[in-house]
Write an enzyme that holds these catalytic residues in place. Structure first.
Site, PDB file in Angstrom:
ATOM      1  N   GLY A  11      58.567  48.299  -7.223  1.00 12.91           N
ATOM      2  CA  GLY A  11      59.953  48.120  -6.810  1.00 12.91           C
ATOM      3  C   GLY A  11      60.485  46.718  -7.006  1.00 12.91           C
ATOM      4  O   GLY A  11      61.428  46.299  -6.316  1.00 12.91           O
ATOM      5  N   HIS A  49      33.432  34.420 -12.329  1.00 15.57           N
ATOM      6  CA  HIS A  49      34.873  34.651 -12.240  1.00 15.57           C
ATOM      7  C   HIS A  49      35.623  33.974 -13.391  1.00 15.57           C
ATOM      8  O   HIS A  49      36.570  34.536 -13.935  1.00 15.57           O
ATOM      9  CB  HIS A  49      35.380  34.124 -10.893  1.00 15.57           C
ATOM     10  CG  HIS A  49      36.591  34.806 -10.378  1.00 15.57           C
ATOM     11  ND1 HIS A  49      36.978  34.734  -9.056  1.00 15.57           N
ATOM     12  CD2 HIS A  49      37.530  35.578 -10.975  1.00 15.57           C
ATOM     13  CE1 HIS A  49      38.086  35.425  -8.869  1.00 15.57           C
ATOM     14  NE2 HIS A  49      38.449  35.940 -10.024  1.00 15.57           N
ATOM     15  N   SER A  77      44.867  43.844 -12.239  1.00 15.17           N
ATOM     16  CA  SER A  77      46.332  43.906 -12.370  1.00 15.17           C
ATOM     17  C   SER A  77      46.767  45.007 -13.334  1.00 15.17           C
ATOM     18  O   SER A  77      47.588  44.779 -14.229  1.00 15.17           O
ATOM     19  CB  SER A  77      46.890  42.546 -12.810  1.00 15.17           C
ATOM     20  OG  SER A  77      46.636  41.556 -11.854  1.00 15.17           O
ATOM     21  N   PRO A  78      46.242  46.221 -13.175  1.00 18.25           N
ATOM     22  CA  PRO A  78      46.570  47.297 -14.120  1.00 18.25           C
ATOM     23  C   PRO A  78      47.990  47.824 -13.978  1.00 18.25           C
ATOM     24  O   PRO A  78      48.427  48.627 -14.808  1.00 18.25           O
ATOM     25  CB  PRO A  78      45.544  48.378 -13.769  1.00 18.25           C
ATOM     26  CG  PRO A  78      45.293  48.180 -12.312  1.00 18.25           C
ATOM     27  CD  PRO A  78      45.320  46.690 -12.117  1.00 18.25           C
ATOM     28  N   TYR A 117      38.958  34.527  -2.889  1.00 18.52           N
ATOM     29  CA  TYR A 117      40.078  35.162  -2.212  1.00 18.52           C
ATOM     30  C   TYR A 117      40.089  34.761  -0.741  1.00 18.52           C
ATOM     31  O   TYR A 117      39.517  35.423   0.113  1.00 18.52           O
ATOM     32  CB  TYR A 117      39.994  36.687  -2.353  1.00 18.52           C
ATOM     33  CG  TYR A 117      39.972  37.191  -3.780  1.00 18.52           C
ATOM     34  CD1 TYR A 117      40.409  36.405  -4.843  1.00 18.52           C
ATOM     35  CD2 TYR A 117      39.480  38.471  -4.075  1.00 18.52           C
ATOM     36  CE1 TYR A 117      40.379  36.870  -6.145  1.00 18.52           C
ATOM     37  CE2 TYR A 117      39.459  38.948  -5.373  1.00 18.52           C
ATOM     38  CZ  TYR A 117      39.899  38.141  -6.405  1.00 18.52           C
ATOM     39  OH  TYR A 117      39.865  38.614  -7.688  1.00 18.52           O
ATOM     40  N   ARG A 160      50.998  43.562 -12.274  1.00 21.66           N
ATOM     41  CA  ARG A 160      51.193  42.709 -11.088  1.00 21.66           C
ATOM     42  C   ARG A 160      52.364  43.180 -10.220  1.00 21.66           C
ATOM     43  O   ARG A 160      53.029  42.381  -9.560  1.00 21.66           O
ATOM     44  CB  ARG A 160      51.366  41.236 -11.484  1.00 21.66           C
ATOM     45  CG  ARG A 160      50.125  40.655 -12.163  1.00 21.66           C
ATOM     46  CD  ARG A 160      50.279  39.178 -12.451  1.00 21.66           C
ATOM     47  NE  ARG A 160      49.112  38.667 -13.170  1.00 21.66           N
ATOM     48  CZ  ARG A 160      48.065  38.067 -12.612  1.00 21.66           C
ATOM     49  NH1 ARG A 160      48.032  37.929 -11.290  1.00 21.66           N
ATOM     50  NH2 ARG A 160      47.063  37.620 -13.326  1.00 21.66           N
ATOM     51  N   GLY A 161      52.582  44.494 -10.239  1.00 24.97           N
ATOM     52  CA  GLY A 161      53.576  45.080  -9.347  1.00 24.97           C
ATOM     53  C   GLY A 161      54.852  45.536 -10.007  1.00 24.97           C
ATOM     54  O   GLY A 161      55.667  46.210  -9.366  1.00 24.97           O
ATOM     55  N   PHE A 162      55.069  45.209 -11.283  1.00 23.76           N
ATOM     56  CA  PHE A 162      56.265  45.711 -11.954  1.00 23.76           C
ATOM     57  C   PHE A 162      56.239  47.235 -12.056  1.00 23.76           C
ATOM     58  O   PHE A 162      57.289  47.887 -11.989  1.00 23.76           O
ATOM     59  CB  PHE A 162      56.399  45.106 -13.350  1.00 23.76           C
ATOM     60  CG  PHE A 162      57.089  43.773 -13.380  1.00 23.76           C
ATOM     61  CD1 PHE A 162      58.421  43.646 -13.004  1.00 23.76           C
ATOM     62  CD2 PHE A 162      56.409  42.637 -13.781  1.00 23.76           C
ATOM     63  CE1 PHE A 162      59.059  42.430 -13.029  1.00 23.76           C
ATOM     64  CE2 PHE A 162      57.041  41.404 -13.817  1.00 23.76           C
ATOM     65  CZ  PHE A 162      58.373  41.291 -13.440  1.00 23.76           C
TER      66      PHE A 162
END
Length: 317
Positions: free
Chosen positions: A214, A124, A204-205, A56, A208-210
């Site tokens: 918003g 990873h 990503s639970p 990262y 991934r932002g859905f």
């Protein structure tokens, strides 16, 4: 925040963790001051399982976590990962699971994190050119040397998990898992870790932002947001996935919780430790309350009806 046993090797973690990746890379603009405040607020709330990786940045996120929480090291469970070979200047050379690189990577991560021990160290991604037994054998040497306490893999297959676990007991498997990504239920990964007593950590639970982010169109993503390159955020799929998120949100509203809280509570009810990533204290505080939500059998049945495996449009990568 309640705590849970992660796997069967003795590690106890907060029921929900915090993924720090987006504080440094890939998901749009960054604000280090708010990131540091968010990391410290997480610890205040008992969200003490902090997840990072050398990739990262590279290195930027480990350094950030080290700077932010160095004085609170004894209060947290610190997890990081290695896989891609990086020079010290950040130049990448592709996967490298060789024992030599593994030892170089862990020493560098310890330096960047400002600690003398990593609580949970993951491979990873498994290097296709190096037997996983060799890589995990090197990681086991780190445990014996006192540099690492517990071991894990990320995004591994059932065969790789079994072979690695035979070399040294694994504490955790970290993979993508959410109401948008349920592949691990179908490809024997979840069954394998359950059988072997390995804990499951979900990255990503929130789809991934859905779920709660918003996102309804590509314009909602910053120009440099890496999600623009994923199938689920393509022009063809994003509207369909936003509609799925709306249907899940309707269930949350009926329950009297937010959609992010419902999505995280669903994972916690499955004995999974989610590590939602956020860069802001307000979202962190909302997410943390998910651990207090009890889902009934009717709740779970309604969620299954609305978001069964395969509901999301497009591949997760």
């Amino acid at each position: 925040m309640k705590t849970v046993n992660l796997g069967s090797q003795g590690l106890t973690v907060s029921a929900e963790g915090l993924g720090a990746m987006g504080m440094s890379v890939w998901y749009g603009p960054r604000d280090e001051r708010e990131a540091v405040a968010t990391l410290n607020r997480a610890v205040d709330l008992g969200v003490t399982h902090i997840d990072t990786a050398e990739a990262y940045g590279p290195f930027e996120n480990e350094r950030l976590v080290g700077r932010a929480l160095g004085a609170r090291r004894d209060e947290i469970t610190l997890a990081t990962k290695f896989a891609t070979e990086f020079d010290d200047d950040g130049t990448a050379h592709g996967p490298n699971g060789s024992p030599g690189y593994a030892h170089r990577a862990v020493d560098r991560s310890l330096k960047h994190l400002g600690t003398d021990v990593i609580d949970l160290y993951y491979l990873h991604r498994v290097d296709p050119d190096v037997p996983v037994e060799e890589t995990v054998g090197a990681m086991a040497e780190m445990v014996r040397a006192g540099k690492v306490r517990y071991l894990g893999l990320s995004e591994a297959t059932p065969d790789q998990i079994r072979r690695a676990h035979a070399v040294h007991p694994l504490t955790a498997l970290q993979s993508e898992y959410s109401l948008f990504s349920r592949d691990v239920e179908q490809n024997d990964v979840l069954d394998t870790v359950r059988e072997l007593g390995i804990g499951f950590v979900a990255f990503s639970p929130l789809g991934r932002g859905f779920l709660g982010g918003g996102i309804t169109r590509r314009e909602d993503l910053a120009p440099d947001d890496a999600r623009r390159g994923l199938e689920r955020f393509s022009e063809e799929n994003i509207a369909e996935n936003a509609a799925l998120a709306d249907r899940i949100a309707a269930l949350a509203e009926a329950k009297g919780v937010t959609v992010t809280q419902l999505a995280l509570a669903w994972l916690i009810a499955r004995n999974v430790v989610p590590i939602p990533g956020t860069k802001r204290r307000a979202y962190l505080e909302e997410n943390a309350r998910a651990a207090d939500i009890d889902l009934t059998a009717d709740d779970l049945a309604s969620i299954e009806e609305v978001a069964p495996h395969g509901s999301a449009a497009g591949h997760r990568h």
